[in-house]
Design a protein around this motif. Sequence first.
Motif, PDB file in Angstrom:
ATOM      1  N   THR A 123      42.988  39.677  43.841  1.00 24.99           N
ATOM      2  CA  THR A 123      43.975  40.649  42.267  1.00 24.99           C
ATOM      3  C   THR A 123      43.527  42.079  42.378  1.00 24.99           C
ATOM      4  O   THR A 123      42.242  41.676  41.806  1.00 24.99           O
ATOM      5  CB  THR A 123      44.560  39.525  41.222  1.00 24.99           C
ATOM      6  N   GLY A 138      50.129  48.703  44.215  1.00 19.94           N
ATOM      7  CA  GLY A 138      50.997  48.101  44.535  1.00 19.94           C
ATOM      8  C   GLY A 138      51.364  48.154  46.837  1.00 19.94           C
ATOM      9  O   GLY A 138      50.086  49.385  46.575  1.00 19.94           O
ATOM     10  N   GLY A 159      53.639  41.662  44.813  1.00 11.67           N
ATOM     11  CA  GLY A 159      52.762  42.675  43.926  1.00 11.67           C
ATOM     12  C   GLY A 159      53.765  43.433  43.998  1.00 11.67           C
ATOM     13  O   GLY A 159      54.994  43.968  44.713  1.00 11.67           O
ATOM     14  N   THR A 170      48.506  43.675  42.996  1.00 13.93           N
ATOM     15  CA  THR A 170      48.822  42.771  44.273  1.00 13.93           C
ATOM     16  C   THR A 170      47.840  41.813  44.103  1.00 13.93           C
ATOM     17  O   THR A 170      47.070  41.595  43.595  1.00 13.93           O
ATOM     18  CB  THR A 170      48.536  43.588  45.362  1.00 13.93           C
TER      19      THR A 170
END
Length: 131
Positions: A74, A79, A114, A119
């Motif tokens: 993550t 994005g 995301g 994301t």
Amino acid sequence: MPGSLLSLEFDQDSVTRVRHLVARSARDAGLAGITLEDFVLAVHEAVTNAVRYGIPPRGMALWREPEALVCEITDSGPGIPPEVFQRVEPVKRFDYGGRGLWLMDLLADLDVRGGADGTIIRLSVPIDRFR
């Protein structure tokens, strides 16, 4: 995350350490040979992309489910641009970048979620591939 094998935050200085930790944890979970190498490379690509394009905090978690070994990476970046997902094949041989998601998808089961808040890359390998 049932049975978490590894959970940590990372930055540019810890990419190599993360790769080694993932390799050891995946091996301990039962991966071996080319499947182990492919999975570690896919995770490494995701971690590298999070460092290159994402914004801290960046984290990853690795766990084993009944049917798969799973890793989520993550970041809090902007994005992934939609045009990246429209590529059928990677960019040309001498272009810089553009191969990470393509390679991840080739080496593991890939799920990307995301948007503007960050994301989540989820990579998994079915257990039956490494029994």
